[in-house]
Motif scaffolding. Sequence first.
Motif, PDB file in Angstrom:
ATOM      1  N   THR A 175       0.966  -1.171   0.008  1.00 39.95           N
ATOM      2  CA  THR A 175       0.005  -0.104  -0.021  1.00 39.95           C
ATOM      3  C   THR A 175       0.878   1.468   0.077  1.00 39.95           C
ATOM      4  O   THR A 175       1.805   1.235   0.878  1.00 39.95           O
ATOM      5  CB  THR A 175      -0.974  -0.084   1.147  1.00 39.95           C
ATOM      6  OG1 THR A 175      -1.730  -1.181   1.221  1.00 39.95           O
ATOM      7  CG2 THR A 175      -1.841   1.200   1.213  1.00 39.95           C
ATOM      8  N   PHE A 196       1.215   5.493  -0.104  1.00 41.33           N
ATOM      9  CA  PHE A 196       0.710   6.702   0.314  1.00 41.33           C
ATOM     10  C   PHE A 196       1.448   7.763  -0.470  1.00 41.33           C
ATOM     11  O   PHE A 196       2.525   8.031  -0.214  1.00 41.33           O
ATOM     12  CB  PHE A 196       0.644   6.837   1.876  1.00 41.33           C
ATOM     13  CG  PHE A 196      -0.324   5.844   2.634  1.00 41.33           C
ATOM     14  CD1 PHE A 196      -1.529   6.365   2.714  1.00 41.33           C
ATOM     15  CD2 PHE A 196       0.121   4.844   2.841  1.00 41.33           C
ATOM     16  CE1 PHE A 196      -2.503   5.460   3.519  1.00 41.33           C
ATOM     17  CE2 PHE A 196      -0.605   3.900   3.583  1.00 41.33           C
ATOM     18  CZ  PHE A 196      -2.129   4.227   3.576  1.00 41.33           C
ATOM     19  N   ASN A 237      -0.865  13.549  -2.936  1.00 40.55           N
ATOM     20  CA  ASN A 237      -1.742  14.046  -3.929  1.00 40.55           C
ATOM     21  C   ASN A 237      -1.844  15.512  -4.580  1.00 40.55           C
ATOM     22  O   ASN A 237      -2.595  15.898  -5.089  1.00 40.55           O
ATOM     23  CB  ASN A 237      -3.347  13.352  -3.771  1.00 40.55           C
ATOM     24  CG  ASN A 237      -3.723  13.809  -2.423  1.00 40.55           C
ATOM     25  OD1 ASN A 237      -3.121  13.310  -1.557  1.00 40.55           O
ATOM     26  ND2 ASN A 237      -5.103  14.546  -2.473  1.00 40.55           N
ATOM     27  N   LYS A 290       0.398   2.410 -11.858  1.00 43.91           N
ATOM     28  CA  LYS A 290      -1.030   1.759 -11.996  1.00 43.91           C
ATOM     29  C   LYS A 290      -0.937   0.885 -13.204  1.00 43.91           C
ATOM     30  O   LYS A 290      -1.401  -0.254 -13.296  1.00 43.91           O
ATOM     31  CB  LYS A 290      -2.058   2.681 -11.646  1.00 43.91           C
ATOM     32  CG  LYS A 290      -2.302   2.866 -10.448  1.00 43.91           C
ATOM     33  CD  LYS A 290      -3.599   4.074 -10.327  1.00 43.91           C
ATOM     34  CE  LYS A 290      -3.647   4.265  -8.861  1.00 43.91           C
ATOM     35  NZ  LYS A 290      -4.891   5.202  -8.822  1.00 43.91           N
ATOM     36  N   GLU A 326      -1.223  -0.851  -4.277  1.00 39.50           N
ATOM     37  CA  GLU A 326      -2.399  -0.191  -3.789  1.00 39.50           C
ATOM     38  C   GLU A 326      -1.986   1.164  -3.629  1.00 39.50           C
ATOM     39  O   GLU A 326      -1.161   1.251  -2.800  1.00 39.50           O
ATOM     40  CB  GLU A 326      -3.125  -0.810  -2.879  1.00 39.50           C
ATOM     41  CG  GLU A 326      -4.414  -0.103  -2.385  1.00 39.50           C
ATOM     42  CD  GLU A 326      -4.965  -0.866  -1.380  1.00 39.50           C
ATOM     43  OE1 GLU A 326      -6.276  -0.380  -1.091  1.00 39.50           O
ATOM     44  OE2 GLU A 326      -4.490  -1.790  -0.778  1.00 39.50           O
ATOM     45  N   SER A 327      -2.629   2.263  -4.149  1.00 41.97           N
ATOM     46  CA  SER A 327      -2.291   3.517  -3.837  1.00 41.97           C
ATOM     47  C   SER A 327      -3.256   4.247  -3.201  1.00 41.97           C
ATOM     48  O   SER A 327      -4.434   3.786  -3.485  1.00 41.97           O
ATOM     49  CB  SER A 327      -1.979   4.372  -5.359  1.00 41.97           C
ATOM     50  OG  SER A 327      -3.050   4.245  -6.292  1.00 41.97           O
ATOM     51  N   LYS A 328      -2.943   4.974  -2.279  1.00 36.49           N
ATOM     52  CA  LYS A 328      -3.784   5.740  -1.461  1.00 36.49           C
ATOM     53  C   LYS A 328      -3.393   7.514  -1.639  1.00 36.49           C
ATOM     54  O   LYS A 328      -2.154   7.329  -1.341  1.00 36.49           O
ATOM     55  CB  LYS A 328      -4.091   5.116  -0.165  1.00 36.49           C
ATOM     56  CG  LYS A 328      -4.726   3.983  -0.052  1.00 36.49           C
ATOM     57  CD  LYS A 328      -5.147   3.555   1.064  1.00 36.49           C
ATOM     58  CE  LYS A 328      -5.723   2.305   1.307  1.00 36.49           C
ATOM     59  NZ  LYS A 328      -7.036   2.126   0.681  1.00 36.49           N
ATOM     60  N   GLU A 329      -4.419   8.217  -1.663  1.00 38.38           N
ATOM     61  CA  GLU A 329      -3.959   9.811  -1.545  1.00 38.38           C
ATOM     62  C   GLU A 329      -3.526  10.031  -0.001  1.00 38.38           C
ATOM     63  O   GLU A 329      -4.258   9.728   0.935  1.00 38.38           O
ATOM     64  CB  GLU A 329      -4.999  10.508  -2.131  1.00 38.38           C
ATOM     65  CG  GLU A 329      -5.368  10.556  -3.515  1.00 38.38           C
ATOM     66  CD  GLU A 329      -6.578  11.469  -4.022  1.00 38.38           C
ATOM     67  OE1 GLU A 329      -7.356  11.675  -3.096  1.00 38.38           O
ATOM     68  OE2 GLU A 329      -6.750  11.508  -5.254  1.00 38.38           O
ATOM     69  N   ASN A 361      -5.992  13.182   2.403  1.00 33.49           N
ATOM     70  CA  ASN A 361      -7.442  13.279   2.444  1.00 33.49           C
ATOM     71  C   ASN A 361      -7.882  12.632   3.621  1.00 33.49           C
ATOM     72  O   ASN A 361      -7.147  12.030   4.390  1.00 33.49           O
ATOM     73  CB  ASN A 361      -8.085  12.404   1.367  1.00 33.49           C
ATOM     74  CG  ASN A 361      -7.926  10.949   1.411  1.00 33.49           C
ATOM     75  OD1 ASN A 361      -7.541  10.319   2.106  1.00 33.49           O
ATOM     76  ND2 ASN A 361      -7.901  10.197   0.146  1.00 33.49           N
ATOM     77  N   GLN A 386      -9.519   9.610   4.449  1.00 29.24           N
ATOM     78  CA  GLN A 386      -9.250   8.475   4.436  1.00 29.24           C
ATOM     79  C   GLN A 386      -7.862   7.915   5.023  1.00 29.24           C
ATOM     80  O   GLN A 386      -7.817   6.909   5.904  1.00 29.24           O
ATOM     81  CB  GLN A 386      -9.473   7.658   3.381  1.00 29.24           C
ATOM     82  CG  GLN A 386     -11.190   7.703   2.758  1.00 29.24           C
ATOM     83  CD  GLN A 386     -11.446   7.102   1.515  1.00 29.24           C
ATOM     84  OE1 GLN A 386     -10.519   6.991   0.648  1.00 29.24           O
ATOM     85  NE2 GLN A 386     -12.544   6.967   0.997  1.00 29.24           N
ATOM     86  N   SER A 387      -6.940   8.546   4.516  1.00 34.24           N
ATOM     87  CA  SER A 387      -5.568   8.230   5.041  1.00 34.24           C
ATOM     88  C   SER A 387      -5.382   8.534   6.566  1.00 34.24           C
ATOM     89  O   SER A 387      -4.434   7.933   7.179  1.00 34.24           O
ATOM     90  CB  SER A 387      -4.467   8.902   4.204  1.00 34.24           C
ATOM     91  OG  SER A 387      -4.362  10.418   4.505  1.00 34.24           O
ATOM     92  N   SER A 397       4.998   3.846   2.316  1.00 35.43           N
ATOM     93  CA  SER A 397       4.319   2.357   2.050  1.00 35.43           C
ATOM     94  C   SER A 397       4.201   1.636   3.351  1.00 35.43           C
ATOM     95  O   SER A 397       5.133   1.711   4.149  1.00 35.43           O
ATOM     96  CB  SER A 397       5.094   1.930   0.964  1.00 35.43           C
ATOM     97  OG  SER A 397       6.365   1.415   1.411  1.00 35.43           O
TER      98      SER A 397
END
Length: 121
Positions: free
Chosen positions: A5, A7, A10, A23, A32-35, A38, A40-41, A58
Motif C-alpha cells: 500500500t 501513500f 496527491n 498503476k 495499491e495507491s492511496k492519496e 484526504n 481516509q488516510s 508505504s
Amino acid sequence: MKKLTVFYDNWCPNCSRFIKIVKKLDWLNLVESKELRNEQSKQFSLIDYEKATKQMASYNGKWHYGFNTLFLIFVRLPILWILFPIIFLLKVTGIGQILYTELAINRKIIPIHCDENTCEI
C-alpha cells in the motif's frame, strides 16, 4: 508476494503522475495507491504523517518511506526488473535516498482546498 500500500502526496503533480504510471505497469495488481492528503488516510494511525508529506510512504506490514518505498514498488513491477541491479545498488549505497530527498525537497506542491460548497486553487 505481499501487496504494497503506497501513500503518495496527491498535492504533488510529479507524485500523482508517478502513481499513474505505476498503476499502468502493475499487471500483477501488487501495488495499491492511496492519496495521503484526504480523510481516509487518517485512519492509518501509525503512519508518520509529517514524514509522509515529505517522502512517499508505504506499508506491507511495516512502514517504509522515501527511496525504500520506490525500491519496494520496483520489486513488484516485473517490467522494471531490468533496472533492478541499478536500483539495488542505489539502495545499498544510500545514494538512492540522497537523490530521492533532493527531488522531494524541490518538488512543487499545489494545495487544493475543496469542501462541499467551494473548491479553490
